[in-house]
Write an enzyme that holds these catalytic residues in place. Structure first.
Site, PDB file in Angstrom:
ATOM      1  N   ASN A 240     -68.183  41.119 102.130  1.00 57.79           N
ATOM      2  CA  ASN A 240     -66.810  40.699 101.854  1.00 57.79           C
ATOM      3  C   ASN A 240     -65.874  41.900 101.789  1.00 57.79           C
ATOM      4  O   ASN A 240     -64.740  41.840 102.256  1.00 57.79           O
ATOM      5  CB  ASN A 240     -66.738  39.894 100.548  1.00 57.79           C
ATOM      6  CG  ASN A 240     -66.866  38.412 100.779  1.00 57.79           C
ATOM      7  OD1 ASN A 240     -66.117  37.829 101.557  1.00 57.79           O
ATOM      8  ND2 ASN A 240     -67.820  37.801 100.109  1.00 57.79           N
TER       9      ASN A 240
ATOM     10  N   ILE B 186     -66.708  41.117  83.438  1.00 54.61           N
ATOM     11  CA  ILE B 186     -65.538  41.950  83.131  1.00 54.61           C
ATOM     12  C   ILE B 186     -65.195  41.794  81.653  1.00 54.61           C
ATOM     13  O   ILE B 186     -65.074  40.681  81.146  1.00 54.61           O
ATOM     14  CB  ILE B 186     -64.337  41.548  84.010  1.00 54.61           C
ATOM     15  CG1 ILE B 186     -64.684  41.660  85.497  1.00 54.61           C
ATOM     16  CG2 ILE B 186     -63.102  42.368  83.660  1.00 54.61           C
ATOM     17  CD1 ILE B 186     -65.031  43.047  85.965  1.00 54.61           C
TER      18      ILE B 186
ATOM     19  N   ASN C 106     -61.577  37.124  91.780  1.00 53.71           N
ATOM     20  CA  ASN C 106     -62.987  37.026  92.147  1.00 53.71           C
ATOM     21  C   ASN C 106     -63.163  35.902  93.158  1.00 53.71           C
ATOM     22  O   ASN C 106     -62.406  34.938  93.166  1.00 53.71           O
ATOM     23  CB  ASN C 106     -63.823  36.723  90.898  1.00 53.71           C
ATOM     24  CG  ASN C 106     -65.312  36.694  91.182  1.00 53.71           C
ATOM     25  OD1 ASN C 106     -65.831  37.542  91.896  1.00 53.71           O
ATOM     26  ND2 ASN C 106     -66.001  35.723  90.615  1.00 53.71           N
TER      27      ASN C 106
ATOM     28  N   HIS D 228     -66.027  33.118  94.348  1.00 58.86           N
ATOM     29  CA  HIS D 228     -67.258  32.505  93.846  1.00 58.86           C
ATOM     30  C   HIS D 228     -67.781  31.504  94.859  1.00 58.86           C
ATOM     31  O   HIS D 228     -67.019  30.688  95.378  1.00 58.86           O
ATOM     32  CB  HIS D 228     -67.002  31.817  92.506  1.00 58.86           C
ATOM     33  CG  HIS D 228     -68.245  31.269  91.903  1.00 58.86           C
ATOM     34  ND1 HIS D 228     -69.226  32.074  91.379  1.00 58.86           N
ATOM     35  CD2 HIS D 228     -68.704  30.004  91.794  1.00 58.86           C
ATOM     36  CE1 HIS D 228     -70.229  31.324  90.950  1.00 58.86           C
ATOM     37  NE2 HIS D 228     -69.927  30.058  91.197  1.00 58.86           N
TER      38      HIS D 228
END
Length: 190
Positions: free
Chosen positions: A14, A94, A108, A110
């Site tokens: 990614n 985090i 983020n 997911h």
């Protein structure tokens, strides 16, 4: 120009996709400034070297506690003048130090259609649940695991005969499309 740091703990596909998307102007007004990683054997480091992206390794065990670890990360992010921290397979929870330094500026991706299947095994959990659909979610990071406000998400269907490898390939292909779109959606410079 939105200055982005990507944090990754593993393969970094990614991360590499985001670099290419930014360089090809598919994410206009963005610049991937650096990679942050917590694993010295993360293949993401090799990708960063190949892409000529500065990279920073922070090994958690070398710090007294999580706060000191995150403070070192924050210091580097601030030195690099980072606006947005993008998690891409970063396998650490985090904590307050990073959250307070970058409120609403950590996102983020997911590999499930949240709120279903949060946590580190989203694809596997959905597969074992026998579902014929799942998805990908991009969300803001907060104190809850995969519980922040959703920026963008998309569902994907599966066939009963598909294997976990088929699911992973489909999910990853969708991630490569959805993450740049989400970054564009929140980029204040567009």
């Amino acid at each position: 120009m939105l200055r982005i740091a990507v944090a990754a703990s593993g393969n970094g596909s990614n991360f590499e996709n985001l670099v290419h998307q930014s360089r090809q102007k598919k994410m206009p007004s963005t610049n991937i400034i650096c990679l942050i990683t917590d694993k010295q054997n993360a293949y993401a480091l090799d990708r960063a070297k190949q892409l000529d992206i500065p990279h920073f390794l922070f090994i958690p065990n070398l710090f007294s506690n999580k706060q000191q670890y995150e403070q070192a990360v924050v210091q580097t992010l601030q030195e690099q003048r980072i606006d947005l921290l993008v998690l891409a397979g970063y396998m650490r929870i985090i904590g307050d130090t990073l959250l307070n330094a970058y409120p609403n500026n950590i996102i983020n991706i997911h590999p499930s259609y949240l709120p279903a299947h949060p946590g580190k095994q989203g694809i596997l959990d959905a597969f074992h649940a026998g579902q014929l659909s799942s998805g990908v979610t991009v969300h803001y990071v907060n104190e809850k695991i995969d519980g922040g406000e959703i920026i963008l998400q998309e569902k994907i269907s599966f066939q009963p005969q598909e294997t976990i490898a088929d699911w992973e390939n489909k999910i990853h292909a969708l991630e490569y499309q959805l993450y740049p779109q989400a970054i564009n959606a929140i980029n204040p410079f567009l």
